[in-house]
Scaffold this active site. Structure first.
Site, PDB file in Angstrom:
ATOM      1  CG  ASN A  78      -2.039  -1.161   1.315  1.00  0.00           C
ATOM      2  OD1 ASN A  78      -2.216  -1.650   0.265  1.00  0.00           O
ATOM      3  ND2 ASN A  78      -2.370  -1.667   2.214  1.00  0.00           N
ATOM      4  CD  GLU A  82      -3.297  -5.726  -1.574  1.00  0.00           C
ATOM      5  OE1 GLU A  82      -3.843  -5.002  -0.789  1.00  0.00           O
ATOM      6  OE2 GLU A  82      -3.046  -6.858  -1.155  1.00  0.00           O
ATOM      7  CD  GLU A  85       1.363  -7.494  -0.299  1.00  0.00           C
ATOM      8  OE1 GLU A  85       0.468  -7.540   0.493  1.00  0.00           O
ATOM      9  OE2 GLU A  85       1.503  -6.473  -1.009  1.00  0.00           O
ATOM     10  CD  GLN A 113       5.721  -5.761   4.768  1.00  0.00           C
ATOM     11  OE1 GLN A 113       6.565  -5.240   5.111  1.00  0.00           O
ATOM     12  NE2 GLN A 113       4.331  -5.580   4.532  1.00  0.00           N
TER      13      GLN A 113
HETATM   14  O1  AHR Z   1       1.557  -6.675   3.649  1.00  0.00           O
HETATM   15  C1  AHR Z   1       0.877  -5.631   4.270  1.00  0.00           C
HETATM   16  C2  AHR Z   1      -0.121  -5.119   3.378  1.00  0.00           C
HETATM   17  O2  AHR Z   1      -1.075  -5.886   2.892  1.00  0.00           O
HETATM   18  C3  AHR Z   1       0.405  -4.483   2.073  1.00  0.00           C
HETATM   19  O3  AHR Z   1       0.796  -3.185   2.386  1.00  0.00           O
HETATM   20  C4  AHR Z   1      -0.864  -4.693   1.086  1.00  0.00           C
HETATM   21  O4  AHR Z   1      -0.354  -4.688  -0.176  1.00  0.00           O
HETATM   22  C5  AHR Z   1      -1.749  -5.612   1.675  1.00  0.00           C
HETATM   23  O5  AHR Z   1      -2.868  -5.223   1.735  1.00  0.00           O
END
Ligand code: AHR
Length: 515
Positions: free
Chosen positions: A92, A193, A312, A366
């Site tokens: 995001n 996204e 992700e 992450q």
């Molecule tokens: O990884 C955390 C968040 O999850 C990221 O910023 C976003 O792309 C997703 O919704």
């Protein structure tokens, strides 16, 4: 009843429990291959979110930091994960990020209000710092351009900054900062996204496709050799699931080398067996998206198809704190992981290996502090349960994925259908075979056999098992080694086959020599 008698009864019960077994046999043939495992499925994701960058990988004030401000202790642990493609700077965050804010002399960089997470961004870590970190850790850079509040031209200029020989405006900026050689960033994501209404600059599929195509053209004009990832559906639950992907891929045509998939899973229902069965649904998500890519390829009558970039993925549901409250490096989504989460992480990786013909890139979201295998606290850091399955598989990733034909006892789950107690994948690497297996059973040992059709297993080269005292067991600073991998001695070879007995709720990675 005397203490001795109670102890005898308990010991008897536990012996009985240990004798109760479930079983599974994995049948393999060396010519029944899926595809070469792309090392990029062992990628990561570093976002300017919470304490992932600041107090995570970058902390000049830490006693562990090197002369570039990188936490060497964190870097040493990350190095064990042998990560490949490293997606950056979001997420995001990327949809409000202007890359020019993060380059040039550090004392002249602007501190800004960050738009996606309401944090303060000091811009002390930017493109050059990220590339230097990639080089230190052997990561393949993977940048996400801002298609939310940014423009296609801004995205194109970033490509020039990173990839063009010096002599022009943006490449000279890079060179002027002491980096004369191009960074050669091959992987670029066309936004993040963009199908989600929470995303800065969210638009319907049609408008995103136009924006992405414009950016793709400008970016590829700056460097023809780059590969582009189009934004796919951000979750399987969104109403535009697959419809978005179809429209975007159809419009982008040859410009899309990959389409992104995202997935965060949870055990909110507190049903471990159902949760462990989520692998079925991950398989399904991959196969659905693969079908869309093939449909578009067929419709366009082209040789080229888009491949899958699962950029992700993880477990995420216990800590949903997303508001940075106007602070730099706030504590956001610092999820604590347990044993069952680690087994689900192994399930994601097993699924990617089983789909080696379509999944070419994947990034665990992450890497530090933010839904991550590593947490930091001051100068300390902690390895979470999910660190281990990633490490166990990443170091055994070389080779070709084999089709897995599994005979296993199974159970009916609440929402993930029929689930086998064993979850497996296998990679053939010349005269070596890597096998990965999870025992999903809550309280029975898994008697697991690998039975190859056209080769024989000679000896065990290495084996590790991950387990813990229960599904909710996790590591903490006080007890950091409750859930971790340990050498496994219970694997034996007989008659060209491998036999193992896996404890309940465990994950095994084993490498064997074959002939
Ligand atoms: O990884 C955390 C968040 O999850 C990221 O910023 C976003 O792309 C997703 O919704």
């Amino acid at each position: 009843m005397s203490c001795i008698l109670v102890r005898q009864i308990l010991t008897g019960l536990s012996l009985l429990r240990d004798r109760v077994m479930t079983s599974a046999t994995l049948l393999l043939h060396s010519r029944f291959t899926i595809d070469k495992v792309d090392p990029r499925i062992f990628g990561g994701f570093l976002e300017h979110m919470g304490r992932a960058v600041y107090e995570g990988v970058y902390e000049p004030e830490s006693k562990h930091s090197d002369n570039e401000g990188i936490r060497t202790d964190v870097a040493a642990s990350l190095d064990r994960l042998k990560m490949t493609a490293m997606r950056y700077p979001g997420g995001n965050f990327a949809s409000g990020y202007h890359w020019l804010d993060g380059v040039g002399p550090k004392d002249q960089r602007r501190t800004v209000r960050e738009l996606a997470l309401q944090s303060i961004e000091t811009n002390q870590f930017g493109t050059d710092d990220y590339i230097h970190l990639c080089r230190k850790l052997g990561w393949t850079p993977m940048l996400t351009v801002n298609l939310g509040t940014g423009t296609p031209e801004e995205a194109r200029n970033w490509v020039e900054y990173c990839n063009c020989p010096s002599g022009t405006l943006y490449s000279n900026m890079r060179a002027g900062g002491g980096n004369p050689e191009p960074y050669d960033v091959k992987l670029w994501c066309l936004g993040n996204e963009m199908d989600g209404p929470w995303q800065l600059g969210h638009v319907p599929a049609k408008d995103y496709a136009i924006r992405a195509q414009q950016a793709a053209k400008l970016m590829k004009d700056a460097d023809k050799s780059i590969e582009l990832v189009a934004c796919g559906s951000c979750s399987i639950g969104i109403s535009t699931y697959m419809v978005w992907d179809l429209e975007v891929l159809d419009y982008l045509g040859d410009a899309a080398d990959y389409i992104s998939l995202h997935r965060y899973v949870d055990n909110r229902a507190d049903d471990t067996l159902n949760y462990l069965g989520v692998t079925n649904s991950i398989d399904r998500q991959i196969e659905d998206m693969d079908a869309v890519c093939r449909f578009v390829q067929a419709k366009r009558k082209k040789d080229k198809r888009a491949y899958l970039c699962f950029d992700e993925w993880n477990v995420w549901y216990k800590n949903m704190e997303m508001d940075g409250a106007g602070k730099p490096a706030p504590h956001l989504i610092e999820e604590v992981y347990n044993l069952e989460d680690a087994l689900v992480v192994a399930g994601f990786l097993n699924s990617f290996v089983r789909h080696a013909d379509s999944v070419k890139i994947a990034n665990i979201a992450q890497i530090v502090n933010v839904i991550a295998p590593i947490l930091t606290r001051g100068d300390e850091h902690l390895l979470q349960s999910i660190f281990y399955p990633f490490e166990m598989m990443s170091k055994r990733r070389e080779g070709v994925a084999l089709q897995v034909s599994l005979e296993s006892e199974s159970y009916e789950s609440k929402s993930n259908g029929h689930v086998t107690y064993a979850d497996t994948s296998a990679i053939l690497d010349g005269k070596r075979l890597h096998v990965f297996v999870t025992n999903r059973h809550l309280d029975e040992t898994l008697r697991f056999t690998v039975n190859p059709a056209d080769f024989s297993i000679q000896s065990v080269e290495s084996a590790e098992v991950l387990t813990g005292p229960g599904p909710k067991a996790s590591n903490s600073y006080e007890e950091p080694e409750v859930v971790k991998s340990i050498p496994f001695t219970g694997a034996t070879v007989k008659g060209g086959m491998l036999n193992c007995e896996l404890p309940p709720l465990s994950f095994l990675a084993v490498t064997v020599a074959i002939a």
